[in-house]
Design a protein around this motif. Structure first.
Motif, short mmCIF file in Angstrom:
data_model
loop_
_atom_site.label_atom_id
_atom_site.label_comp_id
_atom_site.label_asym_id
_atom_site.label_seq_id
_atom_site.Cartn_x
_atom_site.Cartn_y
_atom_site.Cartn_z
N PRO A 144 0.84 -1.21 0.00
CA PRO A 144 0.00 0.00 0.00
C PRO A 144 0.87 1.26 0.00
CG PRO A 144 -0.77 -1.59 1.63
CD PRO A 144 0.55 -2.10 1.13
N HIS A 156 -1.06 6.27 0.94
CA HIS A 156 -0.78 7.23 2.01
C HIS A 156 0.53 7.97 1.74
CE1 HIS A 156 -0.60 9.03 5.97
NE2 HIS A 156 0.62 8.53 6.11
N THR A 198 -5.76 11.07 -5.81
CA THR A 198 -5.90 9.68 -6.26
C THR A 198 -7.15 9.56 -7.11
OG1 THR A 198 -4.87 8.95 -4.21
CG2 THR A 198 -5.99 7.28 -5.54
N ARG A 248 -6.80 13.63 1.36
CA ARG A 248 -6.89 12.48 2.27
C ARG A 248 -6.40 11.22 1.58
NH1 ARG A 248 -12.97 12.40 3.88
NH2 ARG A 248 -12.33 10.27 4.44
N SER A 249 -5.58 10.44 2.27
CA SER A 249 -4.96 9.26 1.67
C SER A 249 -5.95 8.13 1.46
CB SER A 249 -3.81 8.77 2.55
OG SER A 249 -4.29 8.43 3.85
N ASP A 250 -7.10 8.16 2.12
CA ASP A 250 -8.08 7.08 1.98
C ASP A 250 -9.14 7.38 0.94
OD1 ASP A 250 -9.17 9.14 3.45
OD2 ASP A 250 -10.48 7.81 4.63
N GLN A 272 -10.91 -0.91 -4.06
CA GLN A 272 -10.82 -1.87 -2.96
C GLN A 272 -9.45 -2.54 -2.92
OE1 GLN A 272 -12.69 -5.58 -3.46
NE2 GLN A 272 -13.26 -5.85 -1.30
N GLY A 306 -6.82 -0.37 -1.27
CA GLY A 306 -6.96 -0.06 0.14
C GLY A 306 -7.67 1.25 0.42
N LEU A 307 -8.37 1.84 -0.57
CA LEU A 307 -9.13 3.06 -0.33
C LEU A 307 -10.40 2.74 0.45
CD1 LEU A 307 -8.80 4.73 -3.85
CD2 LEU A 307 -7.36 5.09 -1.84
N THR A 308 -10.91 3.72 1.18
CA THR A 308 -12.14 3.51 1.95
C THR A 308 -13.27 4.41 1.50
OG1 THR A 308 -11.38 5.06 3.64
CG2 THR A 308 -10.85 2.72 3.95
N THR A 309 -12.96 5.56 0.90
CA THR A 309 -13.98 6.50 0.44
C THR A 309 -13.76 6.79 -1.04
OG1 THR A 309 -14.07 7.53 2.63
CG2 THR A 309 -15.02 8.77 0.79
N LEU A 327 -16.36 -0.09 0.99
CA LEU A 327 -16.13 1.27 0.51
C LEU A 327 -17.28 2.18 0.90
CD1 LEU A 327 -14.90 0.57 -3.14
CD2 LEU A 327 -13.47 1.12 -1.17
#
Length: 778
Positions: free
Chosen positions: A583, A586, A596, A694-696, A723, A726-729, A751
């Motif tokens: 990953p 970040h 991103t 933001r990294s996510d 996914q 490793g992104l969440t948003t 997500l």
């Protein structure tokens, strides 16, 4: 003798130029330098706009050349630059001198033509008669008129520069012979020898024609003799009679039988030595080998067909449902005796579109098994010749039927499942457009009378089930895509890959490595780590290669150690080395100016980083990363939007009046597509405000000058890539919200997918707050 003149030299390998000739010259570097130095393309030097043209010799420098001038500058038919030069006088080449430009300069003495005497005039008249005699044999009357107008013996002799029967050595000898009488004497000897050779060749040709007439006469007599033997009951069957019997015994449609019998008649009338007889035999063999009235019986058990598809492939429910629907409708039509207009088949042509390794080709084999039909694959990748689809016409040597006809013959039935593999990689050039030929193949309203150029017979393809595969839908011609039903296969989730590896890939690779599950045990954790850290692909092709590598190493260990071996998550490094993917989102986004994005490539969905920076200098936008026209326009729109709304984002307008550099890493990979606009806006605002992204967070969507977020394609593939990274948003256009129905539930649960309509709302949520920055610094 006049004073020597300085001239640039142009050496020619071919042709040898004699005075009076007008020849084209391809402008390579040396030729262009000579012409430029002579003043054709620049100011004329002391040579007065002339140049010296001399033949290029292998063993020595030429001692003679011709002074020439340029008549015209232009291009050859191939598009390469060229010049037309006209040779004027012979010149003797002296020593080299210095001169302007990159050309070689020499001193040259003009060679004056000697005055014609009675002997020279007689030789010129004799040579002119020989030339006219040769031209009359070729019916070149316009050239004869030009030759007859020549009076000067020197000009008559120098017409030999156009003579095709003279070698370059002979022409160089003429160039190096100043005396006109000597040149004419040599030409008369050479021309008489050539005329004698031509007469011998004409006699040989006449003898060959006489021999052919004799052969035809013998053939006629043999045919009469065969008819007499037949009347006497002494007929012996030959090859032609054998073909007649084969055609009569074959189960052929009536029109095909009539065409075959016509060809048999031609074969009976032709000689065995005739090339046409070989072509006819090959055509008849091809026709007789095709399964004209052979067809397999379809399976009608829908439950069994679904069981076959489930056993062969994990997931892909949409594709399986479509295939089962096709079977169900086909079974009901068969029960009720219904037919489609234009043919008796279903008319369904599906194109399985998706990245490599998701099982498109193997799915075609499963369809054939479920139908109970024969399966044949036609590889279309790199096909550029239309004859590969329609076949070659029989007038060409080595003609063959097209790939469709060959596939029918290979299958041995008229209703196989034909997989047109890599249909998006069909090309076109001067040999035609294969995709245009495929229109007739795949159109249910036309393919019941498909006509191959080689067969020249109607072939009914309406009962063939055509499946096509493609990686990139945009590369399929629109007219061709319009005739197919699109079935997308976007890729697998991590859980899908683990299930596929456990149920399909691992048993197959255990068998290939000659080990069993009791000797080598691979845990689910190890499979999940391979999917997450060793591969970043939508399919499972690389996944299977890594499994094969691990099992090969396990088999090697079993040769020296006692089993069983336990391959778990911690021990993968011993079998596969260090993970290839870690990953890094970040790390990449912890500095301002990096956002991103999400994109779709020929290999599936992927994460795309967009970087922005500013430097002192005149206001301009610099773009790097091998961007296409669409992404370049997106960058221009993004910068214009940020400049016009600078106050809304707390940006000093003067901070944007600098040299702005937007870069998309991986510059060796071409990138284009309408989905990076919001990412570029975010990167520019992040750079201007100093607030990192933001990294996510990942995002996709195109932007307008008013900040509206426009819809894009490939939502499912992009969310799968998010996914994997490793992104969440993830921010997507609001108008793409209905596309979330196709996304697996496990992806949506991992997500936070937020549909957005205004890029300003994305900026408010994607950029880190100043308070968070102060907390990080402290």
């Amino acid at each position: 003798m006049s004073e020597p003149i300085r001239l640039p030299v142009l050496f020619l390998t071919d042709p040898v130029v004699l005075p009076g000739m007008v020849v084209p010259v391809q402008l390579d570097e040396a030729a262009r330098a000579a012409i430029d130095a002579a003043g054709i393309s620049s100011d004329a030097p002391s040579g007065g706009g002339k140049l010296l043209v001399a033949p290029r010799l292998d063993d020595r420098y030429a001692s003679y050349g011709v002074i020439a001038s340029v008549v015209q500058m232009g291009r050859l038919a191939t598009g390469e630059p060229a010049a037309v030069i006209k040779a004027e006088q012979r010149a003797h080449i002296g020593h080299g001198v210095s001169g302007p430009g990159a050309a070689l300069w020499v001193e040259a003495d003009v060679v004056a033509e000697s005055e014609a005497d009675a002997r020279t005039t007689d030789l010129a008249r004799e040579y002119k008669q020989l030339v006219v005699a040769m031209l009359q044999r070729r019916d070149a009357w316009q050239v004869i008129d030009s030759v007859n107008k020549l009076v000067e013996p020197g000009a008559i002799a120098d017409t030999a520069g156009y003579a095709s029967y003279l070698t370059d050595v002979q022409k160089r000898e003429l160039l190096e012979t100043p005396d006109v009488g000597e040149r004419l004497t040599m030409l008369i000897d050479w021309t008489k020898s050539h005329l004698a050779e031509v007469e011998v060749n004409d006699k040989i040709s006449s003898d060959v024609r006489d021999g052919m007439e004799k052969t035809q006469k013998e053939f006629l007599l043999r045919q009469q003799l065969a008819a007499i033997r037949k009347e006497l009951g002494e007929d012996e069957p030959d090859g032609a009679d054998d073909y007649r019997g084969r055609v009569e015994a074959a189960d052929l449609p009536e029109k095909v039988r009539e065409a075959a019998m016509r060809e048999v008649g031609k074969l009976e009338r032709s000689s065995d030595q005739s090339p046409e007889s070989g072509y006819i035999r090959t055509w008849l063999d091809t026709v007789l080998d095709l399964p004209w009235n052979v067809a397999t019986t379809d399976e009608t058990d829908i439950v069994a067909a679904r069981a076959i598809l489930d056993a062969d492939h994990h997931g892909l429910d949409d594709v399986k449902d479509r295939i089962v629907e096709f079977l169900a409708v086909r079974a009901r039509r068969a029960e009720r005796g219904l037919q489609l207009v234009g043919g008796r088949g279903s008319g369904a042509v599906m194109v399985l579109a998706g990245p490599p390794g998701v099982g498109k080709t193997s799915l075609g084999e499963s369809v054939a098994r479920a139908l109970g039909r024969k399966f044949v694959r036609v590889a279309l990748g790199g096909v550029r010749d239309e004859a590969e689809i329609r076949g070659h016409r029989r007038t060409y040597v080595g003609a063959l039927p097209g790939r469709i006809v060959r596939a029918i013959g290979e299958a041995g039935s008229m209703n196989p499942v034909v997989l047109l593999d890599e249909i998006d990689k069909v090309g076109s050039d001067y040999r035609g457009d294969p995709s245009a030929a495929l229109l007739e193949v795949l159109d249910p309203a036309q393919n019941h009378t498909f006509r191959d150029h080689y067969l020249d017979l109607d072939l009914d393809l309406s009962d063939v089930v055509f499946l096509a595969t493609a990686n990139v839908i945009e590369q399929i011609p629109p007219a061709l895509l319009d005739r197919m039903e699109l079935v997308p296969i976007d890729g697998y989730t991590e859980d899908d890959k683990v299930a596929i590896a456990r149920n399909y890939l691992l048993p197959r690779q255990l068998n290939r490595a000659a080990v069993n599950s009791d000797e080598v045990d691979v845990t689910d954790g190890a499979l999940r780590k391979i999917a997450a850290d060793y591969t970043r692909e939508p399919g499972v092709r690389q996944f299977e290669r890594l499994l094969a590598k691990a099992l090969r190493k396990a088999a090697t260990k079993l040769a020296t150690e006692s089993g069983p071996l336990h391959v778990d998550e911690a021990g993968l490094v011993d079998y596969l080395g260090r993970p290839r993917f870690t990953p890094d989102v970040h790390e990449r986004t912890e500095v301002p100016g990096v956002a991103t994005g999400l994109a779709v490539t020929g290999l599936g969905g992927d994460v795309l980083f967009i970087e922005a920076a500013s430097t002192e200098g005149k206001p301009e936008l610099v773009l790097t990363g091998q961007l296409g026209d669409v992404m370049k326009e997106s960058a221009q729109i993004a910068l214009s939007y940020v400049r016009s709304h600078a106050a809304d984002f707390g940006v000093d307008p003067d901070a944007l009046e600098r040299s702005i550099h937007v870069h998309v890493p991986a510059g060796a990979v071409p990138k284009d597509g309408p989905s990076a606009g919001v990412t570029m806006v975010t990167a520019l605002v992040s750079m201007a405000t100093g607030r990192p992204v933001r990294s996510d967070v990942g995002m996709t969507g195109e932007v307008t000058l008013n900040g509206r977020v426009l819809p894009i394609g490939g939502v499912k593939q992009k969310l799968l890539a998010a996914q994997r990274a490793g992104l969440t948003t993830v921010f997507i256009p609001a108008r793409n919200e209905p596309d979330l129905d196709d996304v697996p539930a496990e992806v949506l649960s991992a997500l936070d997918v937020r549909p957005m309509t205004d890029v300003a709302d994305i900026l408010a949520l994607a950029l880190e707050e100043p308070a968070d920055l102060l907390e990080k610094v402290s």
